[in-house]
Motif scaffolding. Structure first.
Motif, PDB file in Angstrom:
ATOM      1  N   LYS A   1      42.717 -82.879  43.530  1.00 40.69           N
ATOM      2  CA  LYS A   1      41.540 -83.537  44.094  1.00 40.69           C
ATOM      3  C   LYS A   1      41.362 -83.126  45.550  1.00 40.69           C
ATOM      4  O   LYS A   1      42.317 -82.796  46.244  1.00 40.69           O
ATOM      5  N   THR A   2      40.106 -83.162  46.002  1.00 39.22           N
ATOM      6  CA  THR A   2      39.805 -82.890  47.397  1.00 39.22           C
ATOM      7  C   THR A   2      38.581 -83.697  47.812  1.00 39.22           C
ATOM      8  O   THR A   2      37.777 -84.097  46.961  1.00 39.22           O
ATOM      9  N   ASN A   3      38.453 -83.953  49.082  1.00 43.53           N
ATOM     10  CA  ASN A   3      37.302 -84.686  49.616  1.00 43.53           C
ATOM     11  C   ASN A   3      36.414 -83.727  50.388  1.00 43.53           C
ATOM     12  O   ASN A   3      36.903 -82.905  51.161  1.00 43.53           O
ATOM     13  N   ILE A   4      35.109 -83.863  50.175  1.00 41.12           N
ATOM     14  CA  ILE A   4      34.116 -83.142  50.969  1.00 41.12           C
ATOM     15  C   ILE A   4      33.119 -84.200  51.416  1.00 41.12           C
ATOM     16  O   ILE A   4      32.341 -84.712  50.609  1.00 41.12           O
TER      17      ILE A   4
ATOM     18  N   LEU B   1      36.132 -84.793  44.890  1.00 46.18           N
ATOM     19  CA  LEU B   1      36.000 -83.824  43.808  1.00 46.18           C
ATOM     20  C   LEU B   1      37.294 -83.761  43.008  1.00 46.18           C
ATOM     21  O   LEU B   1      38.380 -83.843  43.571  1.00 46.18           O
ATOM     22  N   PRO B   2      37.208 -83.591  41.678  1.00 44.05           N
ATOM     23  CA  PRO B   2      38.406 -83.570  40.848  1.00 44.05           C
ATOM     24  C   PRO B   2      39.227 -82.289  40.993  1.00 44.05           C
ATOM     25  O   PRO B   2      40.366 -82.229  40.548  1.00 44.05           O
TER      26      PRO B   2
ATOM     27  N   MET C   1      48.576 -72.171  42.920  1.00 46.87           N
ATOM     28  CA  MET C   1      47.594 -72.400  41.879  1.00 46.87           C
ATOM     29  C   MET C   1      47.417 -73.897  41.586  1.00 46.87           C
ATOM     30  O   MET C   1      46.329 -74.317  41.266  1.00 46.87           O
ATOM     31  N   GLU C   2      48.480 -74.671  41.744  1.00 50.44           N
ATOM     32  CA  GLU C   2      48.363 -76.107  41.490  1.00 50.44           C
ATOM     33  C   GLU C   2      47.379 -76.765  42.454  1.00 50.44           C
ATOM     34  O   GLU C   2      46.662 -77.689  42.085  1.00 50.44           O
ATOM     35  N   LYS C   3      47.328 -76.309  43.697  1.00 48.42           N
ATOM     36  CA  LYS C   3      46.433 -76.892  44.695  1.00 48.42           C
ATOM     37  C   LYS C   3      44.963 -76.716  44.289  1.00 48.42           C
ATOM     38  O   LYS C   3      44.127 -77.566  44.563  1.00 48.42           O
ATOM     39  N   LEU C   4      44.653 -75.625  43.598  1.00 46.24           N
ATOM     40  CA  LEU C   4      43.295 -75.363  43.132  1.00 46.24           C
ATOM     41  C   LEU C   4      42.785 -76.486  42.243  1.00 46.24           C
ATOM     42  O   LEU C   4      41.616 -76.847  42.287  1.00 46.24           O
ATOM     43  N   TRP C   5      43.650 -77.059  41.444  1.00 48.21           N
ATOM     44  CA  TRP C   5      43.266 -78.091  40.492  1.00 48.21           C
ATOM     45  C   TRP C   5      43.499 -79.504  41.007  1.00 48.21           C
ATOM     46  O   TRP C   5      43.331 -80.474  40.278  1.00 48.21           O
TER      47      TRP C   5
END
Length: 63
Positions: free
Chosen positions: A7-10, A15-16, A1-5
């Motif tokens: 940051k990620t790059n697209i 994205l936060p 669940m922590e990975k859901l929140w």
């Protein structure tokens, strides 16, 4: 669940978090299914959505 929140790059966007929602109504904005904003009513309605999104941490992508 922590990975859901986390940051990620697209592409070039950072994205936060990893939550995204595809547009659900633009593809059916006309009674005949024609996509897009074709009336003042469409523009007025989507302006309300856009204003609220901009108050949040939301990235609106449109082509």
């Amino acid at each position: 669940m922590e990975k859901l929140w986390s940051k990620t790059n697209i592409g070039i966007m950072v994205l936060p978090h990893r939550l995204a929602m595809a547009p659900m109504t633009r593809s059916r904005s006309q009674e005949d299914g024609t996509p897009g904003f074709y009336t003042d009513k469409h523009i007025k309605g989507w302006k309300k959505v856009t204003v609220q999104c901009m108050k949040q941490v939301v990235i609106c992508i449109s082509n």
